[in-house]
Design a protein around this motif. Structure first.
Motif, mmCIF file in Angstrom:
data_model
loop_
_atom_site.group_PDB
_atom_site.id
_atom_site.type_symbol
_atom_site.label_atom_id
_atom_site.label_comp_id
_atom_site.label_asym_id
_atom_site.label_seq_id
_atom_site.Cartn_x
_atom_site.Cartn_y
_atom_site.Cartn_z
ATOM 1 N N ALA A 36 2.882 -4.246 -14.986
ATOM 2 C CA ALA A 36 4.241 -3.693 -15.029
ATOM 3 C C ALA A 36 4.451 -2.660 -13.926
ATOM 4 N N ALA A 37 3.438 -1.824 -13.701
ATOM 5 C CA ALA A 37 3.548 -0.805 -12.658
ATOM 6 C C ALA A 37 3.659 -1.428 -11.274
ATOM 7 N N VAL A 38 2.941 -2.538 -11.062
ATOM 8 C CA VAL A 38 3.014 -3.238 -9.778
ATOM 9 C C VAL A 38 4.399 -3.869 -9.583
ATOM 10 N N LEU A 39 4.858 -4.614 -10.578
ATOM 11 C CA LEU A 39 6.117 -5.353 -10.427
ATOM 12 C C LEU A 39 7.317 -4.407 -10.356
ATOM 13 N N ILE A 40 7.366 -3.450 -11.264
ATOM 14 C CA ILE A 40 8.483 -2.502 -11.257
ATOM 15 C C ILE A 40 8.405 -1.621 -10.010
ATOM 16 N N GLY A 41 7.197 -1.220 -9.664
ATOM 17 C CA GLY A 41 7.024 -0.392 -8.475
ATOM 18 C C GLY A 41 7.460 -1.092 -7.206
ATOM 19 N N ARG A 42 7.086 -2.365 -7.083
ATOM 20 C CA ARG A 42 7.508 -3.111 -5.881
ATOM 21 C C ARG A 42 9.023 -3.237 -5.834
ATOM 22 N N ALA A 43 9.652 -3.451 -6.995
ATOM 23 C CA ALA A 43 11.111 -3.579 -7.023
ATOM 24 C C ALA A 43 11.775 -2.270 -6.591
ATOM 25 N N PRO A 56 2.434 0.040 -4.943
ATOM 26 C CA PRO A 56 2.379 0.873 -6.146
ATOM 27 C C PRO A 56 1.814 0.087 -7.334
ATOM 28 N N PRO A 57 1.086 0.769 -8.235
ATOM 29 C CA PRO A 57 0.980 2.226 -8.362
ATOM 30 C C PRO A 57 -0.140 2.847 -7.517
ATOM 31 N N LEU A 58 -0.823 2.063 -6.685
ATOM 32 C CA LEU A 58 -1.871 2.612 -5.833
ATOM 33 C C LEU A 58 -1.310 2.938 -4.461
ATOM 34 N N LEU A 59 -1.867 3.960 -3.852
ATOM 35 C CA LEU A 59 -1.508 4.249 -2.462
ATOM 36 C C LEU A 59 -2.364 3.316 -1.604
ATOM 37 N N ALA A 60 -1.840 2.131 -1.357
ATOM 38 C CA ALA A 60 -2.618 1.084 -0.702
ATOM 39 C C ALA A 60 -1.675 0.072 -0.078
ATOM 40 N N SER A 61 -2.247 -0.804 0.721
ATOM 41 C CA SER A 61 -1.505 -1.908 1.328
ATOM 42 C C SER A 61 -2.253 -3.209 1.053
ATOM 43 N N LEU A 456 -14.393 -4.607 -7.012
ATOM 44 C CA LEU A 456 -14.533 -5.555 -5.909
ATOM 45 C C LEU A 456 -13.186 -6.144 -5.505
ATOM 46 N N LEU A 457 -12.344 -6.447 -6.479
ATOM 47 C CA LEU A 457 -11.026 -6.986 -6.156
ATOM 48 C C LEU A 457 -10.187 -5.952 -5.406
ATOM 49 N N VAL A 458 -10.176 -4.724 -5.893
ATOM 50 C CA VAL A 458 -9.381 -3.680 -5.228
ATOM 51 C C VAL A 458 -9.844 -3.493 -3.793
ATOM 52 N N ASN A 459 -11.156 -3.365 -3.599
ATOM 53 C CA ASN A 459 -11.656 -3.059 -2.263
ATOM 54 C C ASN A 459 -11.547 -4.236 -1.301
ATOM 55 N N HIS A 460 -11.519 -5.467 -1.822
ATOM 56 C CA HIS A 460 -11.418 -6.641 -0.944
ATOM 57 C C HIS A 460 -9.973 -7.103 -0.711
ATOM 58 N N LEU A 461 -9.060 -6.766 -1.631
ATOM 59 C CA LEU A 461 -7.682 -7.234 -1.494
ATOM 60 C C LEU A 461 -6.744 -6.179 -0.933
ATOM 61 N N LEU A 462 -7.153 -4.907 -1.028
ATOM 62 C CA LEU A 462 -6.248 -3.822 -0.616
ATOM 63 C C LEU A 462 -6.923 -2.939 0.425
ATOM 64 N N TRP A 463 -6.086 -2.308 1.236
ATOM 65 C CA TRP A 463 -6.560 -1.249 2.130
ATOM 66 C C TRP A 463 -6.169 0.069 1.470
ATOM 67 N N THR A 464 -7.182 0.796 1.008
ATOM 68 C CA THR A 464 -6.917 1.979 0.186
ATOM 69 C C THR A 464 -6.996 3.250 1.040
#
Length: 466
Positions: A36-43, A56-61, A456-464
């Motif tokens: 929910a935080a991802v979808l609402i945040g992206r919107a 969002p909700p992470l400071l990442a790309s 592992l998913l966070v570190n491989h899919l996002l630039w944090t």
């Protein structure tokens, strides 16, 4: 039969099944919160750009990638899952502490190296927002401290970078002193944060053993090592802050639980705890909330014996900085103003007040969420036992983790933590992780896998980056 079940920890099959189902429901709720935080945040971000966060909700790309640390991270995760619970139960206590620190370092380093030595470690603390940008401005430390508050606000001449302005000068001074002893540059700064940050696992184990018991500390060890928050410990100054705060809590736990016939070690631990708490407050304004954890230590140990020496130690750092010309209260007042001059004045409280908890779910992991469900369920009984002085080790662990959760919620409601909480709340998240020791032993490897997968998913899919 019911009394025996309560005291031995054995429960009927139906109760065990219900408990495990509750754990899974709690984990699923955590996944839904993050989704929910991802979808609402992206919107919100796409429509208004007010979140000032790309993912969002992470400071990442979004940045799918692998790197030199990928094989090592997978191997470390697999080793902790396969051998961690067994070794935690068999190793001598001191051997467990050394092994946990080594394993934590391996996990943090391997995750950081997924981004490579430069981007993952050596350049993290050299960006335009970071501490190493101002090392040259501390050539005269006394003058820099005396004039520190004059450079906090945006618009002031030579205003400090965001992270320097956002913290008391103890944070920056750490890296200035490293530079003075020949350990200058981003590489040494990153290694300092990783090595010191990894020691927080040891501090947490010592505290849990002192306040609860060794069995629960051993059960918590693999979860403390394989924490998803390790993604942000390497290489972040907040990992270093978390370790300083953790050792303050651990030393107070030792001081509060020492028997009266060993006054010298207890006195040294109380003084050391106070000294580190004073330093903690001059590393990050928000970490004054560690006082809630320290208070919980005294309540769980049912003693105020260490308080005078703790307070004496806690005065050392504030007195030193005050005599050097830095006014903590003025610095905090100006920080609040600076915060609302920047992203803090744009980011909507209505989103971040709950999305922060989604970010915490990612950094703490689903096993911690399931463990906290059990802690919440056991909270009423634990509070009653505390009142009557009949707490068990399990009760005390529950109350310790809930004290950390309370500190985190106070930070959340303050409005001074809108975003980036996956990084800046590490000192609180550390004390949520032992809640996983409340999970049934036969399910712990599955939960450890869940922890590793999140990291592992966070570190491989996002630039944090930050």
């Amino acid at each position: 039969m019911k009394t025996e079940e309560r005291t031995t920890g054995h429960h009927p099959p139906q109760q065990r099944t219900t408990g495990r189902r509750g754990d899974l429901i709690a984990a699923a709720a955590g996944v839904l919160l993050v989704t929910a935080a991802v979808l609402i945040g992206r919107a919100i971000q796409d429509a208004h750009g007010t979140l000032v966060a790309h993912w969002p909700p992470l400071l990442a790309s979004w940045y799918p990638h692998a790197g030199p640390g990928t094989p090592a991270a997978v191997v470390v995760a697999a080793a902790v899952v396969a051998y961690g619970p067994g070794l935690a139960g068999r190793l001598p206590w001191r051997g467990l502490l050394a092994t946990a620190w080594a394993a934590s370092l391996a996990w943090i380093l391997s995750l950081a190296m997924i981004d490579g030595w430069g981007r993952g470690i050596a350049e993290r603390l050299t960006t335009k927002h970071e501490y190493l940008q101002v090392i040259d401005r501390f050539s005269d430390i006394g003058a820099a401290l005396h004039g520190f508050t004059g450079h906090i606000l945006i618009g002031r001449p030579d205003n400090w970078p965001a992270h320097v302005a956002g913290h008391p000068p103890g944070a920056t001074l750490t890296f200035v002193l490293l530079d003075r002893i020949g350990l200058g540059g981003g590489g040494w700064a990153g290694v300092w944060c990783i090595v010191f940050g990894g020691s927080a696992v040891v501090a947490a184990l010592i505290a849990v053993r002192a306040l609860a018991d060794e069995r629960l500390a051993r059960s918590a060890a693999p979860f403390l090592v394989l924490a998803p928050m390790a993604v942000w410990t390497g290489a972040s100054a907040d990992g270093y802050f978390a370790a300083v705060a953790a050792w303050s809590v651990a030393l107070l736990a030792l001081a509060a639980t020492r028997r009266p016939h060993s006054p010298r070690p207890a006195a040294a631990a109380a003084l050391g705890s106070g000294l580190l708490y004073g330093l903690t407050c001059y590393l990050s304004y928000g970490l004054t909330l560690i006082a809630l954890l320290l208070l919980s230590v005294l309540l769980l140990a049912r003693t105020a014996r260490p308080v005078p020496l703790f307070l004496l130690g806690a005065l050392v750092v504030p007195v030193a900085f005050t005599l050097a010309g830095f006014n903590w209260w003025e610095g905090y007042r100006l920080l609040v103003e600076r915060y609302y001059q920047g992203a803090g004045g744009i980011r909507p409280y209505s989103y971040w007040v709950w999305a922060n908890l989604a970010a915490t779910t990612v950094s703490a992991g689903l096993a911690t969420v399931a463990g906290l469900r059990r802690a919440a369920a056991g909270a009423p009984g634990s509070v009653r036992a505390l009142r009557t002085g009949t707490t068990s080790a399990r009760h005390r662990l529950i109350l310790l983790t809930l004290a950390a959760l309370l500190a985190l919620l106070v930070a959340d409601l303050s409005g001074m933590s809108k975003a980036e909480t996956e990084r800046i709340w590490q000192p609180f998240v550390l004390w949520l992780l032992p809640a996983a020791a409340l999970l049934p032993p036969e399910t712990r490897r599955g939960w450890l896998i869940a922890q590793a997968v999140v990291a592992l998913l966070v570190n491989h899919l996002l630039w944090t980056g930050w």
